[in-house]
Design a protein around this motif. Structure first.
Motif, PDB file in Angstrom:
ATOM      1  N   LEU A   1      -0.518 -10.121  -0.881  1.00 13.10           N
ATOM      2  CA  LEU A   1      -0.632 -10.382   0.560  1.00 13.10           C
ATOM      3  C   LEU A   1      -0.701 -11.871   0.863  1.00 13.10           C
ATOM      4  O   LEU A   1      -0.069 -12.349   1.813  1.00 13.10           O
ATOM      5  CB  LEU A   1      -1.869  -9.677   1.113  1.00 13.10           C
ATOM      6  CG  LEU A   1      -2.161  -9.911   2.609  1.00 13.10           C
ATOM      7  CD1 LEU A   1      -1.006  -9.409   3.471  1.00 13.10           C
ATOM      8  CD2 LEU A   1      -3.466  -9.213   3.006  1.00 13.10           C
ATOM      9  N   HIS A   2      -1.442 -12.630   0.075  1.00 20.19           N
ATOM     10  CA  HIS A   2      -1.603 -14.049   0.410  1.00 20.19           C
ATOM     11  C   HIS A   2      -0.285 -14.810   0.285  1.00 20.19           C
ATOM     12  O   HIS A   2      -0.051 -15.776   1.016  1.00 20.19           O
ATOM     13  CB  HIS A   2      -2.695 -14.691  -0.458  1.00 20.19           C
ATOM     14  CG  HIS A   2      -2.315 -14.918  -1.889  1.00 20.19           C
ATOM     15  ND1 HIS A   2      -2.345 -13.920  -2.841  1.00 20.19           N
ATOM     16  CD2 HIS A   2      -1.867 -16.033  -2.524  1.00 20.19           C
ATOM     17  CE1 HIS A   2      -1.959 -14.414  -4.005  1.00 20.19           C
ATOM     18  NE2 HIS A   2      -1.666 -15.691  -3.842  1.00 20.19           N
ATOM     19  N   ILE A   3       0.608 -14.357  -0.606  1.00 20.01           N
ATOM     20  CA  ILE A   3       1.921 -14.989  -0.717  1.00 20.01           C
ATOM     21  C   ILE A   3       2.787 -14.622   0.493  1.00 20.01           C
ATOM     22  O   ILE A   3       3.516 -15.458   1.041  1.00 20.01           O
ATOM     23  CB  ILE A   3       2.613 -14.576  -2.025  1.00 20.01           C
ATOM     24  CG1 ILE A   3       1.863 -15.145  -3.220  1.00 20.01           C
ATOM     25  CG2 ILE A   3       4.066 -15.043  -2.039  1.00 20.01           C
ATOM     26  CD1 ILE A   3       1.885 -16.651  -3.303  1.00 20.01           C
ATOM     27  N   MET A   4       2.704 -13.367   0.933  1.00 22.72           N
ATOM     28  CA  MET A   4       3.443 -12.957   2.126  1.00 22.72           C
ATOM     29  C   MET A   4       3.002 -13.755   3.345  1.00 22.72           C
ATOM     30  O   MET A   4       3.830 -14.210   4.150  1.00 22.72           O
ATOM     31  CB  MET A   4       3.247 -11.465   2.380  1.00 22.72           C
ATOM     32  CG  MET A   4       3.897 -10.546   1.374  1.00 22.72           C
ATOM     33  SD  MET A   4       3.744  -8.817   1.884  1.00 22.72           S
ATOM     34  CE  MET A   4       4.503  -7.988   0.493  1.00 22.72           C
ATOM     35  N   LEU A   5       1.695 -13.930   3.491  1.00 25.24           N
ATOM     36  CA  LEU A   5       1.176 -14.669   4.641  1.00 25.24           C
ATOM     37  C   LEU A   5       1.608 -16.129   4.599  1.00 25.24           C
ATOM     38  O   LEU A   5       1.947 -16.712   5.634  1.00 25.24           O
ATOM     39  CB  LEU A   5      -0.347 -14.565   4.689  1.00 25.24           C
ATOM     40  CG  LEU A   5      -0.917 -13.176   4.990  1.00 25.24           C
ATOM     41  CD1 LEU A   5      -2.442 -13.184   4.908  1.00 25.24           C
ATOM     42  CD2 LEU A   5      -0.455 -12.685   6.356  1.00 25.24           C
ATOM     43  N   LYS A   6       1.592 -16.707   3.412  1.00 29.06           N
ATOM     44  CA  LYS A   6       2.033 -18.097   3.283  1.00 29.06           C
ATOM     45  C   LYS A   6       3.513 -18.224   3.622  1.00 29.06           C
ATOM     46  O   LYS A   6       3.941 -19.177   4.292  1.00 29.06           O
ATOM     47  CB  LYS A   6       1.788 -18.622   1.868  1.00 29.06           C
ATOM     48  CG  LYS A   6       2.191 -20.079   1.680  1.00 29.06           C
ATOM     49  CD  LYS A   6       1.970 -20.541   0.252  1.00 29.06           C
ATOM     50  CE  LYS A   6       2.305 -22.031   0.121  1.00 29.06           C
ATOM     51  NZ  LYS A   6       3.694 -22.348   0.532  1.00 29.06           N
TER      52      LYS A   6
ATOM     53  N   LYS B   1       0.808  -1.223   0.000  1.00 30.06           N
ATOM     54  CA  LYS B   1       0.000   0.000   0.000  1.00 30.06           C
ATOM     55  C   LYS B   1       0.840   1.272   0.000  1.00 30.06           C
ATOM     56  O   LYS B   1       0.319   2.347   0.291  1.00 30.06           O
ATOM     57  CB  LYS B   1      -0.910   0.019   1.241  1.00 30.06           C
ATOM     58  CG  LYS B   1      -1.943  -1.095   1.296  1.00 30.06           C
ATOM     59  CD  LYS B   1      -3.012  -0.924   0.212  1.00 30.06           C
ATOM     60  CE  LYS B   1      -4.087  -1.997   0.333  1.00 30.06           C
ATOM     61  NZ  LYS B   1      -5.134  -1.839  -0.715  1.00 30.06           N
ATOM     62  N   GLY B   2       2.118   1.161  -0.302  1.00 29.54           N
ATOM     63  CA  GLY B   2       2.998   2.321  -0.209  1.00 29.54           C
ATOM     64  C   GLY B   2       2.748   3.349  -1.277  1.00 29.54           C
ATOM     65  O   GLY B   2       2.161   3.060  -2.328  1.00 29.54           O
ATOM     66  N   PRO B   3       3.184   4.597  -1.030  1.00 23.52           N
ATOM     67  CA  PRO B   3       3.043   5.655  -2.029  1.00 23.52           C
ATOM     68  C   PRO B   3       3.861   5.354  -3.279  1.00 23.52           C
ATOM     69  O   PRO B   3       4.910   4.711  -3.210  1.00 23.52           O
ATOM     70  CB  PRO B   3       3.562   6.904  -1.302  1.00 23.52           C
ATOM     71  CG  PRO B   3       4.421   6.387  -0.195  1.00 23.52           C
ATOM     72  CD  PRO B   3       3.836   5.068   0.205  1.00 23.52           C
ATOM     73  N   LYS B   4       3.388   5.836  -4.406  1.00 22.50           N
ATOM     74  CA  LYS B   4       4.001   5.512  -5.690  1.00 22.50           C
ATOM     75  C   LYS B   4       5.451   5.995  -5.817  1.00 22.50           C
ATOM     76  O   LYS B   4       6.248   5.383  -6.524  1.00 22.50           O
ATOM     77  CB  LYS B   4       3.161   6.112  -6.826  1.00 22.50           C
ATOM     78  CG  LYS B   4       1.792   5.465  -7.007  1.00 22.50           C
ATOM     79  CD  LYS B   4       1.944   4.003  -7.417  1.00 22.50           C
ATOM     80  CE  LYS B   4       0.585   3.357  -7.666  1.00 22.50           C
ATOM     81  NZ  LYS B   4       0.716   1.922  -8.024  1.00 22.50           N
TER      82      LYS B   4
END
Length: 304
Positions: free
Chosen positions: A80-85, A62-65
């Motif tokens: 996100l789902h890859i980070m969580l895994k 979600k960081g600024p461009k």
């Protein structure tokens, strides 16, 4: 557990008043068994693995461009789902491999002479010991890492860590359980050669893992304090190693670059940088843009 029960006994033993830090240490540790003090290392590692990758992960999600210019492989985004895994897999190895290793190594820590009582080490003593620990671990890690890139080592063990061709902070400790055990050996050699205080040991383990998280962050921020450390590799240096992957015979160093330079295993990286310089796009071209390669971790399994 400290051999004295009161502050006055501690002061008499040292022949001087306790410093503020020593008073805090005494109040915290005087009645605590040494094994429980050593167990703190497990808790510190849990915090490092869980919290240190979060800031850059939030930038990724979600960081600024304007921060995209610092991403080493800007065409690759880890959802996100890859980070969580990744985090879940790291925690499995952490609790079933790292945890038992930490606890079972307590007798070794006592054997080599790491102390837990007073006095506390001075800042200069800690810095000198930490420098030795980093240099010793870096040299040993270089050769073990290089060995893991032979055919057998890579196919049987090290390929797991290279599943992230565009690394993320959470993937710094992501590896086969055997690799975790093998690469953990150099981390104990320095403290065995130059034993210090348990506080120095805690700091060493935490700093080493924080450094690994930074070099796997996928971002090369110009304001990082590590830019001022001589011969320090950094995120861009190690990212190249992950980008090339299993075929890589370059950039084996974990922290510093001198081994790669001395033994000629940074030639691919130097040639890559030369190509970017010739293109005149040192600040804007990334590994992913030059070569058009994508990260396996960025591919949704449903789309495959």
């Amino acid at each position: 557990m400290l051999p004295y029960q009161t502050l006055h006994e501690a002061q008499d033993s040292l022949g001087r008043p306790l410093t503020f830090a020593e008073t805090l240490w005494f109040n915290y540790s005087a009645r605590m068994p040494d094994f429980l003090l050593y167990f703190h290392n497990f808790l510190f590692l849990l915090c490092v693995f869980s919290l240190c990758p979060l800031p850059v992960a939030l930038v990724e999600l979600k960081g600024p461009k304007f921060l995209d210019r610092f991403k080493i492989q800007p065409k690759v985004r880890t959802p996100l789902h890859i980070m969580l895994k990744c985090y879940k897999d790291v925690m499995v190895v952490f609790f079933f491999v790292v945890g038992p290793l930490q606890l079972s190594s307590y007798p070794l820590i006592k054997l080599v002479g790491i102390r837990m009582g007073l006095p506390l080490p001075s800042v200069w003593e800690m810095l000198a010991q930490l420098l030795v620990y980093f240099l010793v671990e870096d040299y040993g890690n270089y050769w073990l890492h290089r060995w893991m890139h032979n055919k057998w080592g890579y196919e049987k063990i090290h390929h797991v860590h290279h599943e992230y061709t565009a690394p993320i902070g959470f993937a710094a400790p992501y590896a086969h359980w055997a690799e975790v055990l093998v690469l953990g050996i150099p981390a104990f050699v320095g403290p065995a050669i130059v034993p210090g205080h348990i506080v120095t040991f805690w700091l060493w383990i935490a700093l080493r893992q924080m450094e690994a998280i930074e070099t796997h962050s996928g971002y090369d921020f110009p304001w990082s304090l590590t830019k001022f450390i001589p011969f320090y590799g950094g995120a861009e240096y190690h990212d190249y190693h992950h980008y090339v992957g299993g075929l890589s015979q370059s950039n084996f160093a974990s922290v510093f670059t001198y081994c790669d330079y001395i033994y000629g295993t940074d030639k691919g990286y130097r040639y890559h940088r030369y190509q970017k310089a010739q293109l005149g796009k040192m600040k804007d071209i990334s590994f992913g843009e030059v070569n058009g390669k994508s990260n396996k971790a960025d591919q949704d399994p449903k789309s495959q």
